[in-house]
Design an enzyme around this catalytic site. Structure first.
Site, PDB file in Angstrom:
ATOM      1  N   ASP A 148       0.783  -1.247   0.000  1.00  0.00           N
ATOM      2  CA  ASP A 148       0.000   0.000   0.000  1.00  0.00           C
ATOM      3  C   ASP A 148       0.813   1.295   0.000  1.00  0.00           C
ATOM      4  O   ASP A 148       0.445   2.266   0.677  1.00  0.00           O
ATOM      5  CB  ASP A 148      -0.954   0.006   1.208  1.00  0.00           C
TER       6      ASP A 148
ATOM      7  N   GLU B 168      -4.677  -0.824  -1.238  1.00  0.00           N
ATOM      8  CA  GLU B 168      -5.989  -0.875  -0.572  1.00  0.00           C
ATOM      9  C   GLU B 168      -6.931   0.070  -1.312  1.00  0.00           C
ATOM     10  O   GLU B 168      -6.565   1.210  -1.605  1.00  0.00           O
ATOM     11  CB  GLU B 168      -5.870  -0.430   0.897  1.00  0.00           C
TER      12      GLU B 168
ATOM     13  N   LYS C 222      -6.785  -4.924  -2.958  1.00  0.00           N
ATOM     14  CA  LYS C 222      -7.462  -5.535  -1.816  1.00  0.00           C
ATOM     15  C   LYS C 222      -8.425  -4.537  -1.205  1.00  0.00           C
ATOM     16  O   LYS C 222      -8.175  -3.336  -1.220  1.00  0.00           O
ATOM     17  CB  LYS C 222      -6.428  -6.001  -0.782  1.00  0.00           C
TER      18      LYS C 222
ATOM     19  N   LYS D 269      -7.533  -4.744   5.039  1.00  0.00           N
ATOM     20  CA  LYS D 269      -6.197  -4.391   5.498  1.00  0.00           C
ATOM     21  C   LYS D 269      -5.198  -5.499   5.157  1.00  0.00           C
ATOM     22  O   LYS D 269      -4.066  -5.221   4.795  1.00  0.00           O
ATOM     23  CB  LYS D 269      -6.194  -4.134   7.019  1.00  0.00           C
TER      24      LYS D 269
ATOM     25  N   VAL E 134       3.230   0.365   4.199  1.00  0.00           N
ATOM     26  CA  VAL E 134       2.517   1.149   5.219  1.00  0.00           C
ATOM     27  C   VAL E 134       1.096   0.627   5.398  1.00  0.00           C
ATOM     28  O   VAL E 134       0.511   0.085   4.467  1.00  0.00           O
ATOM     29  CB  VAL E 134       2.476   2.632   4.807  1.00  0.00           C
ATOM     30  N   THR E 135       0.551   0.860   6.619  1.00  0.00           N
ATOM     31  CA  THR E 135       1.266   1.300   7.793  1.00  0.00           C
ATOM     32  C   THR E 135       1.644   0.081   8.638  1.00  0.00           C
ATOM     33  O   THR E 135       1.002  -0.960   8.561  1.00  0.00           O
ATOM     34  CB  THR E 135       0.415   2.267   8.668  1.00  0.00           C
TER      35      THR E 135
ATOM     36  N   CYS F  63      -1.902  -2.343   7.866  1.00  0.00           N
ATOM     37  CA  CYS F  63      -1.897  -3.283   6.745  1.00  0.00           C
ATOM     38  C   CYS F  63      -0.664  -4.185   6.708  1.00  0.00           C
ATOM     39  O   CYS F  63      -0.746  -5.333   6.266  1.00  0.00           O
ATOM     40  CB  CYS F  63      -2.071  -2.530   5.431  1.00  0.00           C
TER      41      CYS F  63
ATOM     42  N   GLN G 126       8.751 -13.263  21.572  1.00  0.00           N
ATOM     43  CA  GLN G 126       8.391 -14.666  21.822  1.00  0.00           C
ATOM     44  C   GLN G 126       9.001 -15.610  20.785  1.00  0.00           C
ATOM     45  O   GLN G 126       8.345 -16.510  20.250  1.00  0.00           O
ATOM     46  CB  GLN G 126       6.862 -14.826  21.831  1.00  0.00           C
TER      47      GLN G 126
HETATM   48  N1  TIU Z   1      -2.622   0.408   4.304  1.00  0.00           N
HETATM   49  C1  TIU Z   1      -3.047   0.661   5.549  1.00  0.00           C
HETATM   50  O1  TIU Z   1      -2.327   0.495   6.519  1.00  0.00           O
HETATM   51  N2  TIU Z   1      -4.338   1.180   5.675  1.00  0.00           N
HETATM   52  C2  TIU Z   1      -4.708   2.019   6.675  1.00  0.00           C
HETATM   53  O2  TIU Z   1      -5.859   2.443   6.746  1.00  0.00           O
HETATM   54  N3  TIU Z   1      -3.757   2.380   7.585  1.00  0.00           N
HETATM   55  C3  TIU Z   1      -3.873   3.289   8.595  1.00  0.00           C
HETATM   56  O3  TIU Z   1      -2.935   3.378   9.393  1.00  0.00           O
HETATM   57  N4  TIU Z   1      -4.947   4.032   8.684  1.00  0.00           N
END
Ligand code: TIU
Length: 222
Positions: free
Chosen positions: A26, A74, A131, A134, A159-160, A164, A204
């Site tokens: 993303d 996304e 997609k 997430k 990200v992030t 995701c 862990q």
């Molecule tokens: N790609 C992804 O992480 N989608 C999000 O909405 N991330 C946020 O941190 N909002």
């Protein structure tokens, strides 16, 4: 098959380049540039930009090493039929998913803001996974593509970190893939989530996977 090792935490990760894919999650304008979904959620999107250069270096190395490279985005169909009503309603946003923003309709496929940033733009032969959720495995053909290539190890950037990237690493881990996350190739709007998100992956004994960095992964591929 050549066996190699990535220096990583909690311990070195053995991998075979032929069975390894780089998955970039993303890296879209909607999350990295002002006026997109990330900013509509109330975030300072400049915090994600540190991931661009290390990911670009890793992408170039992966291409040179002949790794399978996969990109994800996304987003939703223009008619929003694939968007859960709960996701559309979440946050009571003034400008939310499907609404007109400065980069086109927010998080909608085909819009300028939905596409991947130019620095990391996919090559013509690199699969792009669209997609709606997430996680990159949910309702996509990612697992099929990876299985068809005999992929066992994933280098996951993007990200992030805690949204995701984490969801995808957890999905991959449950499917039997070994994931390594280069810490400088992922970004979060929340520095504490970045730190804790990475800690959670490698805690862990590597409960979800491994954490390394671009330099060490590049060295292992070189
Ligand atoms: N790609 C992804 O992480 N989608 C999000 O909405 N991330 C946020 O941190 N909002």
């Amino acid at each position: 098959m050549s066996q190699r090792t990535i220096d990583a935490e909690p311990y070195p990760l053995a991998f075979q380049p032929e069975a390894t894919a780089l998955v970039i999650i993303d890296m879209q304008r909607d999350f990295l540039e002002p006026g997109g979904f990330g900013e509509m959620l109330g975030n300072d999107v400049s915090l994600l930009r540190s991931a661009i250069e290390p990911t670009k270096a890793l992408l170039e190395t992966a291409r040179g090493a002949g790794l399978l490279v996969i990109h994800t985005r996304e987003g939703h169909r223009p008619d929003l039929t694939d968007a859960p009503p709960a996701k559309l309603a979440r946050g009571h946003l003034e400008v939310g998913i499907g609404d007109a923003g400065p980069m086109g309709r927010v998080l909608i496929r085909g819009e300028y803001g939905h596409d991947i940033i130019p620095e990391l733009y996919p090559a013509a032969d690199e699969p792009v996974i669209d997609k709606s959720g997430k996680g990159a495995f949910y309702e996509t053909d990612l697992d099929l593509i990876l299985n068809n290539r005999g992929i066992k190890t994933l280098i996951v950037c993007g990200v992030t970190t805690e949204v995701c990237v984490h969801t995808t690493v957890r999905e991959a881990n449950d499917r039997g893939y070994e994931c390594v996350v280069p810490s400088d190739c992922v970004g979060s709007y929340f520095p504490e989530f970045q730190r804790i998100g990475l800690e959670m992956i490698k805690a862990q004994g590597g409960i979800f996977g491994w954490v390394s960095d671009a330099g060490r992964v590049i060295e292992a591929l070189g």
